[in-house]
Design an enzyme around this catalytic site. Structure first.
Site, PDB file in Angstrom:
ATOM      1  CB  THR A  34      -0.928   0.001   1.228  1.00  0.00           C
ATOM      2  OG1 THR A  34      -0.125  -0.070   2.406  1.00  0.00           O
ATOM      3  CG2 THR A  34      -1.855  -1.182   1.203  1.00  0.00           C
ATOM      4  N   GLY A  35       1.363   1.648  -1.210  1.00  0.00           N
ATOM      5  CA  GLY A  35       2.269   2.780  -1.386  1.00  0.00           C
ATOM      6  C   GLY A  35       2.003   3.899  -0.416  1.00  0.00           C
ATOM      7  CB  THR A  36       0.368   4.075   2.007  1.00  0.00           C
ATOM      8  OG1 THR A  36      -0.104   2.792   1.692  1.00  0.00           O
ATOM      9  CG2 THR A  36      -0.393   4.566   3.191  1.00  0.00           C
ATOM     10  CB  THR A  37      -0.745   9.580   1.596  1.00  0.00           C
ATOM     11  OG1 THR A  37       0.135   9.677   0.470  1.00  0.00           O
ATOM     12  CG2 THR A  37      -0.593  10.827   2.443  1.00  0.00           C
TER      13      THR A  37
END
EC number: 3.4.25.1
Length: 267
Positions: A34-37
């Protein structure tokens, strides 16, 4: 009595096999990440957690609507970044342990209890569990917000951001965060921080999910913001008359009449 071939603990045979296959040139499988922010903010009387919804497998988008906000208990939630399977199962396991602890003590669970369980479990595996977490909740001591790294370290801060899009998100938080934010102000700030990660990081994208935790309950908002919503393509586009403003009008005559002298012909 244990059998001769029965084994307990870890088995490292597959580890050696994987190293041998890698040396021979076989590609190793890629875990869904989940590359994610993910973002968390402490407001006046609540906690607001937010996350994007993109999951990636290398350069490929594996899931456009991944759920990254996990329920630990009714008053404690967790946002996860890193390997998708690790964040899912770690938060699910801690949620079960917190429920058992709550039933045993017959009282509402504390946020630091969940924090301690997560830190001890992640430290035991020395970072091999790829779970980077933002833990937030509201208990008898008020609102609490923590970050937990995969190695087991933690921080307690008024606002946090983790993930590949955290640099863009933290710039928004550092610019606009103020103590004692109202509920709607904190929600808009978290939304803006998540959208900054979505627009400035290839590993983050799709929608923005929020959860607001106060003294009484937690309210999740699935798809609170959809900055990249894709519209259905129409076969024919029609516009109402007057949609486009007329700025200038010029009229030209394309048919002109000219009188010419009679041509003289020699006989």
């Amino acid at each position: 009595m244990m059998g001769i071939n029965e084994r307990k603990g870890f088995d490292f045979e597959y580890y050696q096999r994987n190293l041998l296959l890698q040396e021979k040139g076989f590609p190793t499988p890629k875990a869904t990440s989940t590359g994610t922010t993910i973002v968390g903010v402490i407001a006046k009387d609540c906690i607001v957690l937010g996350a994007d919804t993109r999951a990636t497998a290398g350069p490929i988008i594996a899931d456009k609507n991944c759920k990254k906000l996990h329920l630990i208990s009714p008053n404690i939630w967790c946002a996860g970044a890193g390997t998708a399977a690790d964040t899912e199962f770690v938060t699910s396991m801690i949620s079960s342990n917190i429920e058992l602890h709550s039933l045993y003590t017959n009282r509402k669970p504390r946020v630091v209890t969940a924090l301690t369980m997560l830190k001890q479990h992640l430290f035991r595996y020395q970072g091999h569990i790829g779970a980077y977490l933002v833990l937030g909740g509201y208990d008898c001591k008020g609102p609490h917000l923590f970050t937990i790294a995969a190695h087991g370290s933690s921080d307690k801060l008024p606002y946090v951001a983790l993930g590949s899009g955290s640099l863009a998100a933290i710039s928004v938080l550092e610019t606009k965060y103020q103590p004692d934010l109202e509920r709607h102000e904190a929600m808009e700030l978290v939304k803006e921080a998540i959208e900054a990660g979505i627009f400035n990081d290839l590993g983050s994208g799709s929608n923005c999910d929020l959860v607001v935790i106060d003294e009484e309950k937690a309210t999740p908002y699935r798809g609170y913001s959809k900055p990249n919503e894709r519209a259905t393509k129409q076969s024919k586009y029609t516009y109402d008359r007057g949609t486009t403003a007329v700025l200038k009008e010029d009229i030209y005559k394309f048919v002109t009449v000219q009188d010419l002298d009679e041509m003289q012909v020699d006989v």
